[in-house]
Write a protein that holds these residues in place. Structure first.
Motif, PDB file in Angstrom:
ATOM      1  N   LEU A   1       0.840  -1.165  -0.086  1.00 40.33           N
ATOM      2  CA  LEU A   1      -0.023   0.125   0.058  1.00 40.33           C
ATOM      3  C   LEU A   1       0.785   1.181   0.166  1.00 40.33           C
ATOM      4  O   LEU A   1       1.896   1.311   0.570  1.00 40.33           O
ATOM      5  N   ALA A   2       0.575   2.095  -0.662  1.00 37.64           N
ATOM      6  CA  ALA A   2       1.189   3.513  -0.650  1.00 37.64           C
ATOM      7  C   ALA A   2       1.011   4.284   0.478  1.00 37.64           C
ATOM      8  O   ALA A   2       0.025   4.285   1.282  1.00 37.64           O
ATOM      9  N   LYS A   3       2.316   4.675   1.061  1.00 42.62           N
ATOM     10  CA  LYS A   3       2.471   5.194   2.474  1.00 42.62           C
ATOM     11  C   LYS A   3       3.142   6.365   2.345  1.00 42.62           C
ATOM     12  O   LYS A   3       3.965   7.090   1.417  1.00 42.62           O
ATOM     13  N   SER A   4       2.608   7.574   3.408  1.00 44.00           N
ATOM     14  CA  SER A   4       3.461   8.844   3.412  1.00 44.00           C
ATOM     15  C   SER A   4       4.687   8.560   4.304  1.00 44.00           C
ATOM     16  O   SER A   4       5.170   7.413   4.601  1.00 44.00           O
ATOM     17  N   ALA A   5       5.640   9.701   4.508  1.00 43.99           N
ATOM     18  CA  ALA A   5       6.835   9.333   5.068  1.00 43.99           C
ATOM     19  C   ALA A   5       6.845   9.010   6.444  1.00 43.99           C
ATOM     20  O   ALA A   5       7.679   8.202   6.771  1.00 43.99           O
ATOM     21  N   ASN A   6       5.597   9.215   6.982  1.00 41.08           N
ATOM     22  CA  ASN A   6       5.686   8.813   8.516  1.00 41.08           C
ATOM     23  C   ASN A   6       5.093   7.374   8.540  1.00 41.08           C
ATOM     24  O   ASN A   6       4.668   7.194   9.717  1.00 41.08           O
ATOM     25  N   GLY A   7       4.855   6.628   7.413  1.00 40.31           N
ATOM     26  CA  GLY A   7       4.273   5.397   7.539  1.00 40.31           C
ATOM     27  C   GLY A   7       2.850   5.215   7.600  1.00 40.31           C
ATOM     28  O   GLY A   7       2.434   4.080   7.287  1.00 40.31           O
ATOM     29  N   LYS A   8       2.103   6.199   7.461  1.00 40.65           N
ATOM     30  CA  LYS A   8       0.667   6.170   7.531  1.00 40.65           C
ATOM     31  C   LYS A   8       0.369   5.927   5.907  1.00 40.65           C
ATOM     32  O   LYS A   8       0.775   6.673   4.835  1.00 40.65           O
ATOM     33  N   VAL A   9      -0.586   4.964   5.875  1.00 36.25           N
ATOM     34  CA  VAL A   9      -1.380   4.763   4.495  1.00 36.25           C
ATOM     35  C   VAL A   9      -1.976   5.892   3.917  1.00 36.25           C
ATOM     36  O   VAL A   9      -2.540   6.572   4.292  1.00 36.25           O
ATOM     37  N   ASN A  10      -1.514   6.049   2.579  1.00 39.98           N
ATOM     38  CA  ASN A  10      -2.134   7.231   1.774  1.00 39.98           C
ATOM     39  C   ASN A  10      -3.185   6.740   1.053  1.00 39.98           C
ATOM     40  O   ASN A  10      -3.080   6.443   0.189  1.00 39.98           O
ATOM     41  N   ARG A  11      -4.384   7.119   1.874  1.00 39.69           N
ATOM     42  CA  ARG A  11      -5.384   6.653   1.016  1.00 39.69           C
ATOM     43  C   ARG A  11      -5.919   6.934  -0.243  1.00 39.69           C
ATOM     44  O   ARG A  11      -6.159   6.054  -1.248  1.00 39.69           O
ATOM     45  N   GLN A  12      -5.575   8.220  -0.657  1.00 39.43           N
ATOM     46  CA  GLN A  12      -5.818   8.632  -1.978  1.00 39.43           C
ATOM     47  C   GLN A  12      -4.702   8.193  -3.004  1.00 39.43           C
ATOM     48  O   GLN A  12      -5.007   7.875  -4.024  1.00 39.43           O
ATOM     49  N   ALA A  13      -3.425   8.014  -2.648  1.00 41.04           N
ATOM     50  CA  ALA A  13      -2.464   7.396  -3.494  1.00 41.04           C
ATOM     51  C   ALA A  13      -2.800   5.674  -3.779  1.00 41.04           C
ATOM     52  O   ALA A  13      -2.722   5.366  -4.983  1.00 41.04           O
ATOM     53  N   VAL A  14      -3.333   5.197  -2.685  1.00 41.16           N
ATOM     54  CA  VAL A  14      -3.826   3.736  -3.040  1.00 41.16           C
ATOM     55  C   VAL A  14      -5.128   3.746  -3.879  1.00 41.16           C
ATOM     56  O   VAL A  14      -5.103   3.071  -4.718  1.00 41.16           O
ATOM     57  N   LYS A  15      -5.994   4.669  -3.536  1.00 42.98           N
ATOM     58  CA  LYS A  15      -7.160   4.782  -4.340  1.00 42.98           C
ATOM     59  C   LYS A  15      -6.663   4.974  -5.802  1.00 42.98           C
ATOM     60  O   LYS A  15      -7.145   4.236  -7.044  1.00 42.98           O
ATOM     61  N   ALA A  16      -5.696   5.853  -6.134  1.00 50.99           N
ATOM     62  CA  ALA A  16      -5.164   6.016  -7.635  1.00 50.99           C
ATOM     63  C   ALA A  16      -4.641   4.937  -8.318  1.00 50.99           C
ATOM     64  O   ALA A  16      -4.840   4.827  -9.618  1.00 50.99           O
ATOM     65  N   ALA A  17      -4.048   4.243  -7.341  1.00 50.66           N
ATOM     66  CA  ALA A  17      -3.169   3.007  -8.052  1.00 50.66           C
ATOM     67  C   ALA A  17      -4.432   1.815  -8.480  1.00 50.66           C
ATOM     68  O   ALA A  17      -4.154   1.288  -9.516  1.00 50.66           O
ATOM     69  N   TYR A  18      -5.447   1.991  -7.575  1.00 48.17           N
ATOM     70  CA  TYR A  18      -6.457   1.008  -7.840  1.00 48.17           C
ATOM     71  C   TYR A  18      -7.026   1.281  -9.175  1.00 48.17           C
ATOM     72  O   TYR A  18      -7.411   0.452  -9.854  1.00 48.17           O
ATOM     73  N   LEU A  19      -7.492   2.317  -9.376  1.00 47.54           N
ATOM     74  CA  LEU A  19      -8.090   3.024 -10.488  1.00 47.54           C
ATOM     75  C   LEU A  19      -7.131   2.705 -11.779  1.00 47.54           C
ATOM     76  O   LEU A  19      -7.654   2.400 -12.868  1.00 47.54           O
ATOM     77  N   GLU A  20      -5.913   3.012 -11.609  1.00 49.75           N
ATOM     78  CA  GLU A  20      -4.951   2.827 -12.941  1.00 49.75           C
ATOM     79  C   GLU A  20      -5.092   1.441 -13.304  1.00 49.75           C
ATOM     80  O   GLU A  20      -5.051   0.990 -14.275  1.00 49.75           O
ATOM     81  N   THR A  21      -4.963   0.362 -11.987  1.00 47.32           N
ATOM     82  CA  THR A  21      -4.968  -0.991 -12.442  1.00 47.32           C
ATOM     83  C   THR A  21      -6.398  -1.402 -12.885  1.00 47.32           C
ATOM     84  O   THR A  21      -6.124  -2.127 -13.949  1.00 47.32           O
ATOM     85  N   ALA A  22      -7.523  -0.638 -12.364  1.00 49.18           N
ATOM     86  CA  ALA A  22      -8.879  -1.332 -12.956  1.00 49.18           C
ATOM     87  C   ALA A  22      -8.937  -0.797 -14.650  1.00 49.18           C
ATOM     88  O   ALA A  22      -9.492  -1.591 -15.370  1.00 49.18           O
ATOM     89  N   GLN A  23      -8.212   0.561 -14.812  1.00 51.62           N
ATOM     90  CA  GLN A  23      -8.353   1.093 -16.178  1.00 51.62           C
ATOM     91  C   GLN A  23      -7.465   0.007 -17.449  1.00 51.62           C
ATOM     92  O   GLN A  23      -8.081  -0.151 -18.320  1.00 51.62           O
ATOM     93  N   ARG A  24      -6.326  -0.309 -16.714  1.00 53.40           N
ATOM     94  CA  ARG A  24      -5.396  -1.272 -17.393  1.00 53.40           C
ATOM     95  C   ARG A  24      -6.227  -2.291 -17.803  1.00 53.40           C
ATOM     96  O   ARG A  24      -6.114  -2.919 -18.877  1.00 53.40           O
ATOM     97  N   THR A  25      -6.808  -3.170 -16.750  1.00 57.00           N
ATOM     98  CA  THR A  25      -7.477  -4.347 -16.990  1.00 57.00           C
ATOM     99  C   THR A  25      -8.682  -4.137 -18.137  1.00 57.00           C
ATOM    100  O   THR A  25      -8.751  -5.011 -18.817  1.00 57.00           O
ATOM    101  N   GLU A  26      -9.307  -2.987 -18.071  1.00 52.14           N
ATOM    102  CA  GLU A  26     -10.450  -2.629 -18.925  1.00 52.14           C
ATOM    103  C   GLU A  26      -9.916  -2.631 -20.360  1.00 52.14           C
ATOM    104  O   GLU A  26     -10.387  -3.266 -21.328  1.00 52.14           O
ATOM    105  N   LEU A  27      -8.761  -2.108 -20.576  1.00 50.61           N
ATOM    106  CA  LEU A  27      -8.094  -2.031 -21.847  1.00 50.61           C
ATOM    107  C   LEU A  27      -7.636  -3.229 -22.488  1.00 50.61           C
ATOM    108  O   LEU A  27      -7.725  -3.525 -23.773  1.00 50.61           O
ATOM    109  N   THR A  28      -7.393  -4.063 -21.352  1.00 48.98           N
ATOM    110  CA  THR A  28      -6.490  -5.382 -22.097  1.00 48.98           C
ATOM    111  C   THR A  28      -7.871  -6.503 -22.276  1.00 48.98           C
ATOM    112  O   THR A  28      -7.544  -7.505 -23.008  1.00 48.98           O
ATOM    113  N   ASP A  29      -9.048  -6.221 -21.663  1.00 56.16           N
ATOM    114  CA  ASP A  29     -10.070  -7.215 -21.700  1.00 56.16           C
ATOM    115  C   ASP A  29     -10.800  -7.245 -23.271  1.00 56.16           C
ATOM    116  O   ASP A  29     -10.721  -6.090 -23.828  1.00 56.16           O
TER     117      ASP A  29
END
Length: 546
Positions: A518-546
């Motif tokens: 999971l994407a995390k900030s410098a203090n080790g806290k999970v960066n919810r927005q960055a995790v979400k962005a990665a999720y959406l990017e993966t989902a988009q790539r999956t749609e393009l390859t299907d």
């Protein structure tokens, strides 16, 4: 009072950095409760239709509603409901006699604590444990859910809609006789008395009981309404919009149109055409449903003079499309408010020119924008919105600590919303400071679902976030990091949550992904927005390859 047929005015004090709505003087004595005001209104034109129940095919005149509410009030008085702590619990949909029950409570000065029927049983139990009502009122289908709760509290249940053998029914109250000289009781400073208790949540997601006073602001910002208006809101009384509709109908004598069913575009269009709805308040997602429904037609919506929406973002293209179905500008309006204030804070009459704004401040509302250094900032600068309505608030029932966190000693409410005012004094909401999400009109917190997923023995880390769409809101989705050598797939995670969470709005309606980290900030806290962005990017790539 403020005439909302004209765009609200907002002024800005550059020295204090405070925005203010117009100063308005109420017409009503501060000793009156809203119940007393409604009681007087219902006495006029007694044979006029006051409420129409779509689906039940019932119609009640003002006289019938008045007498039914008075009978409920007399029952409460006979049972010794005299104090603000004598509370009626309410968990019901919009059926024929719900308004009489609510008005009866208002007549008697008895607060009702309204809870949404869709909530989980343990959440309902927690909320009623806070207020400890002396009676719980519900519909027959929810009786089994509430029976154990009522038994634990040692209180009776009253059925509002439907029947359960051996259980008290509202019809028993309505069949009682009533004296012709009935009047609601008098109170000193009735304006400050608790009228109702709704539900909200704080930063931890723990539900809280929000007190709503008899402040005139709940109805005076809608003083343009009159007896020729036909009002509709799909919200039940546990939502602020549902309570506003109940109160404004009673105060201004409009026709109150109700339905037990959840909002449906086709049903709304049918009701507009059949009943000539002139005023409606719906969720932002409902506007998207209407705008995108193939059934929507200009002719069906020609009766609408006020179409208010609130509770989320709506795409500009959707607003433009919805506007094309209405007979003029200024009908489609974006309102912003919060339960704790018990009123709308702002309203945008210019969604056609400022579609991303929630408008200008309403009467007697003041607002500051405060940055991370707790310093008030000026126009076009982002910060947390602090709001002041000049009214008494009794706080969160039984929770003085949370009350102090929400409202400071100077009376400013810390809304938790990030926003700014533009150069024209129009308010813009950017995002929630808190993590709260909303799906299908119901609020939830990511950590609630994270705690469930964390119970899976294969899971090392999890992050839940919302994937927004304008029809449904924030659909929960999860990125899950498995333990070393653990075998787990996305479908297993979705099914695990579905089996352990009984309500649809808290399930993984946005899906799940298995990720290495999971994407995390410098203090080790999970960066919810960055995790979400990665999720959406993966989902988009999956749609393009299907």
């Amino acid at each position: 009072m403020l005439d909302l047929n004209a765009n609200p005015t907002t002024s800005y004090n550059a020295e204090l950095k405070i925005w203010s709505g117009a100063r308005e003087q109420s017409y009503y004595n501060d000793d009156l409760t809203i119940g007393q005001i409604i009681f007087r209104q219902l006495q006029s034109d007694p044979h006029r239709i006051f409420q129409i129940s779509h689906g039940e095919n019932t119609r009640l005149t003002r006289s019938q509603m008045l007498r039914n509410a008075a009978k409920v009030s007399m029952y409460l008085r006979a049972q010794g409901y005299l104090e603000e702590t004598d509370i009626v619990g309410l968990l019901a949909r919009n059926s024929t006699h719900l308004a009489a029950l609510a008005y009866g409570c208002l007549f008697n000065g008895t607060p009702f604590h309204a809870i949404n029927p869709s909530l989980e049983a343990h959440t309902i139990r927690h909320l009623f444990d806070i207020t400890k009502p002396r009676l719980i009122c519900c519909d027959a289908p929810d009786y089994e859910k509430l029976r154990t709760i009522a038994s634990a509290l040692g209180i009776p249940i009253l059925i509002i809609h439907g029947r359960i053998a051996g259980v008290m029914n509202i019809q028993e109250l309505l069949e009682a006789s009533i004296s012709d000289d009935y009047k609601p009781p008098q109170f000193e400073r009735g304006i400050d008395r608790i009228m109702a208790i709704l539900c909200s949540s704080g930063t931890t997601g723990t539900p809280k009981a929000v007190t709503i006073s008899n402040s005139r602001q709940i109805f005076e910002s809608h003083s343009y309404l009159n007896s020729n208006d036909i009002q509709y809101a799909p919200s039940t009384l546990d939502w602020l919009t549902g309570l506003i509709t109940l109160v404004t109908a009673g105060v201004y004598g409009t026709v109150r149109l109700i339905s037990q069913k959840a909002f449906c575009a086709e049903q709304f269009l049918s009701m507009c055409e059949k009943e000539s709805i002139s005023w409606a308040v719906v969720a932002a997602s409902h506007i998207a449903m209407l705008a995108n429904s193939p059934a929507t037609d200009v002719r069906q919506l020609r009766s609408l003079r006020h179409l208010l929406f609130a509770g989320g973002h709506t795409l500009v293209a959707t607003l433009n499309k919805m506007q094309s179905y209405l007979r003029g500008e200024g009908i489609l309006r974006n309102a912003y408010g919060m339960t704790e204030l018990g009123t709308c804070v702002s309203c945008n009459y210019t969604t056609h020119t400022k579609p991303k704004s929630v408008g200008r401040l309403l009467g007697n509302i003041r607002m500051r924008v405060v940055n991370e250094s707790t310093v008030s900032v000026g126009p076009n600068e982002l910060g947390e919105l602090y709001c002041h309505n000049g009214q008494h608030w009794s706080g969160y029932y039984g929770n003085s600590l949370a009350t102090a966190e929400m409202q400071d000693k100077e009376g400013w409410f810390h809304t938790g919303d990030l926003g700014y005012f533009d150069q024209d004094n129009y308010l813009h909401i950017v995002e929630r400071k808190k993590d709260m999400l909303k799906y299908l009109g119901m609020m939830y917190y990511p950590h609630e679902i994270e705690e469930v997923i964390a119970q899976m023995p294969q899971v090392a880390e999890v992050c839940v976030f919302g994937i927004w769409n304008e029809t449904e809101g924030d659909a929960a989705a999860a990125s899950v990091v498995p333990k070393p050598d653990a075998q787990i797939n996305a479908a297993q995670v979705v099914n695990f949550v579905g089996q352990r969470i009984g309500v649809k709005y808290k399930q993984l309606n946005g899906g799940a992904q298995i990720v290495p980290q999971l994407a995390k900030s410098a203090n080790g806290k999970v960066n919810r927005q960055a995790v979400k962005a990665a999720y959406l990017e993966t989902a988009q790539r999956t749609e393009l390859t299907d």
